[in-house]
Design an enzyme around this catalytic site. Structure first.
Site, PDB file in Angstrom:
ATOM      1  N   LYS A   1       1.030  -1.051   0.075  1.00  0.00           N
ATOM      2  CA  LYS A   1      -0.141  -0.022   0.081  1.00  0.00           C
ATOM      3  C   LYS A   1       1.033   1.175  -0.130  1.00  0.00           C
ATOM      4  CE  LYS A   1      -2.004   1.694   3.913  1.00  0.00           C
ATOM      5  NZ  LYS A   1      -1.916   3.254   3.608  1.00  0.00           N
TER       6      LYS A   1
ATOM      7  N   ARG B   1       2.779  -1.158  10.728  1.00  0.00           N
ATOM      8  CA  ARG B   1       3.703  -1.025  11.826  1.00  0.00           C
ATOM      9  C   ARG B   1       4.044  -2.254  12.327  1.00  0.00           C
ATOM     10  NH1 ARG B   1       1.075   4.344  14.457  1.00  0.00           N
ATOM     11  NH2 ARG B   1      -0.578   3.472  12.969  1.00  0.00           N
TER      12      ARG B   1
ATOM     13  N   ARG C   1      -3.265  -5.846  14.111  1.00  0.00           N
ATOM     14  CA  ARG C   1      -2.068  -5.947  14.772  1.00  0.00           C
ATOM     15  C   ARG C   1      -1.869  -7.610  15.400  1.00  0.00           C
ATOM     16  NH1 ARG C   1      -1.888  -1.592  13.303  1.00  0.00           N
ATOM     17  NH2 ARG C   1      -1.518   0.350  14.475  1.00  0.00           N
TER      18      ARG C   1
ATOM     19  N   ASP D   1      -3.298   4.184  -1.891  1.00  0.00           N
ATOM     20  CA  ASP D   1      -4.265   4.806  -0.868  1.00  0.00           C
ATOM     21  C   ASP D   1      -4.301   6.240  -0.894  1.00  0.00           C
ATOM     22  OD1 ASP D   1      -6.077   4.890   1.375  1.00  0.00           O
ATOM     23  OD2 ASP D   1      -4.272   4.406   2.719  1.00  0.00           O
TER      24      ASP D   1
ATOM     25  N   LYS E   1      -7.394   7.903  -1.164  1.00  0.00           N
ATOM     26  CA  LYS E   1      -8.646   8.627  -0.347  1.00  0.00           C
ATOM     27  C   LYS E   1      -9.288   9.882  -1.145  1.00  0.00           C
ATOM     28  CE  LYS E   1      -7.473   6.692   4.238  1.00  0.00           C
ATOM     29  NZ  LYS E   1      -6.069   6.481   3.871  1.00  0.00           N
ATOM     30  N   LEU E   2      -9.396   9.726  -2.394  1.00  0.00           N
ATOM     31  CA  LEU E   2      -9.988  10.918  -3.139  1.00  0.00           C
ATOM     32  C   LEU E   2     -11.340  11.286  -2.768  1.00  0.00           C
ATOM     33  CD1 LEU E   2      -8.833  10.497  -6.936  1.00  0.00           C
ATOM     34  CD2 LEU E   2      -7.630  11.095  -4.901  1.00  0.00           C
ATOM     35  N   HIS E   3     -11.494  12.689  -2.574  1.00  0.00           N
ATOM     36  CA  HIS E   3     -12.914  13.103  -1.976  1.00  0.00           C
ATOM     37  C   HIS E   3     -12.938  14.627  -2.648  1.00  0.00           C
ATOM     38  CE1 HIS E   3     -15.787  13.919   1.579  1.00  0.00           C
ATOM     39  NE2 HIS E   3     -15.979  14.510   0.382  1.00  0.00           N
ATOM     40  N   ASP E   4     -13.762  14.959  -3.605  1.00  0.00           N
ATOM     41  CA  ASP E   4     -13.859  16.099  -4.302  1.00  0.00           C
ATOM     42  C   ASP E   4     -15.177  16.029  -4.887  1.00  0.00           C
ATOM     43  OD1 ASP E   4     -13.202  18.864  -5.346  1.00  0.00           O
ATOM     44  OD2 ASP E   4     -11.381  18.411  -5.192  1.00  0.00           O
ATOM     45  N   ILE E   5     -15.597  17.112  -5.861  1.00  0.00           N
ATOM     46  CA  ILE E   5     -16.654  17.056  -6.685  1.00  0.00           C
ATOM     47  C   ILE E   5     -16.484  16.122  -7.865  1.00  0.00           C
ATOM     48  CG2 ILE E   5     -16.875  19.557  -6.158  1.00  0.00           C
ATOM     49  CD1 ILE E   5     -15.907  20.063  -9.155  1.00  0.00           C
TER      50      ILE E   5
ATOM     51  N   THR F   1     -10.519   3.713  10.470  1.00  0.00           N
ATOM     52  CA  THR F   1     -10.326   2.939  11.895  1.00  0.00           C
ATOM     53  C   THR F   1      -9.911   3.908  12.992  1.00  0.00           C
ATOM     54  OG1 THR F   1      -8.307   2.264  10.897  1.00  0.00           O
ATOM     55  CG2 THR F   1      -9.931   0.915  10.646  1.00  0.00           C
TER      56      THR F   1
END
Length: 234
Positions: A33, A213, A183, A60, A62-66, A121
């Protein structure tokens, strides 16, 4: 979706990635990723290099637009030949539909999987209700966003493994539930709120797990990866 854990390469530089990959010499390629920090630092060249090494890539961002902006952006991302991309479901059905259209129009023979982020998360129910002014429960919000993503033609969602069963029941068994917040029992949960082990994720119905991690910060990343692979596969 995949029997390989998706390894979150949450590093700041390419040198750190190269050092990490030298410790991950296996007989098989990795599914990795690439998040915002790394993509902004390394860009398309980094993706190309990882693909030429045979690795699969979840980009990754995370597109967020018009809708029109997201559609245009997805058309560009499709040309990078990554294997999976994502958007924020909070952008709405029209935006998600536009994202899928852009992805298809910019792809060759293989269209990348596209999934939507429901609730991060790191978000607790109290924070969601107080800060986002969503009065529904966390589970109801996640299921609602998942149905919306399915209606928009997306392949699945990013969610907690604890919500995978509810999502598949509300959508269909093939709808992807890609789950971060993984985890090993011995690990710190850090800033995550809804975490599970790889074995628990499998039992809860997750399609794929994203692990950062627990692998990248381990004393022996390869040993940690193999342990997670074994737990996830069983």
């Amino acid at each position: 979706m995949t029997d390989k854990p998706i390894v979150a390469l949450d590093f700041a530089t390419k040198a750190e990635i190269d050092h990490f990959l030298t410790q991950m010499q296996t007989d098989d390629s990795l599914y990795v990723k690439i998040g915002m920090e790394l993509f902004y630092a390394g860009g398309q060249h980094l993706l190309y290099e990882l693909k030429t090494q045979g690795h699969q890539i979840f980009l990754d961002l995370k597109l967020h637009d018009i809708p029109n902006t997201v559609k245009s952006a997805m058309k560009v991302l499709a040309g990078l030949e990554v294997d999976m991309v994502n958007v924020h479901a909070a952008g709405g059905r029209a935006m998600m539909e536009a994202a899928k259209e852009g992805l298809i129009s910019g792809s060759g023979t293989k269209v990348p999987k596209i999934i939507a982020v429901t609730q991060l998360t790191s978000t607790s129910e109290a924070a969601m209700q107080e800060e986002q002014l969503i009065s529904a429960s966390l589970n109801d919000s996640v299921v609602h966003y998942s149905r919306l993503a399915q209606e928009a033609g997306l392949d699945g969602v990013v969610c907690s493994a604890k919500e995978a069963g509810l999502i598949k029941a509300a959508t269909n068994p093939e709808f992807l539930c890609v789950t971060p917040g993984i985890r090993l029992k011995s690990d710190s949960v850090d800033d995550q709120k809804r975490v599970v082990t790889p074995k628990e994720a499998r039992e809860l119905g997750a399609s794929s797990i994203v692990v950062g991690r627990s692998i990248t910060k381990a004393k022996s990343p390869l040993k940690a990866y193999q342990q997670i692979l074994e737990e996830w596969g069983n």
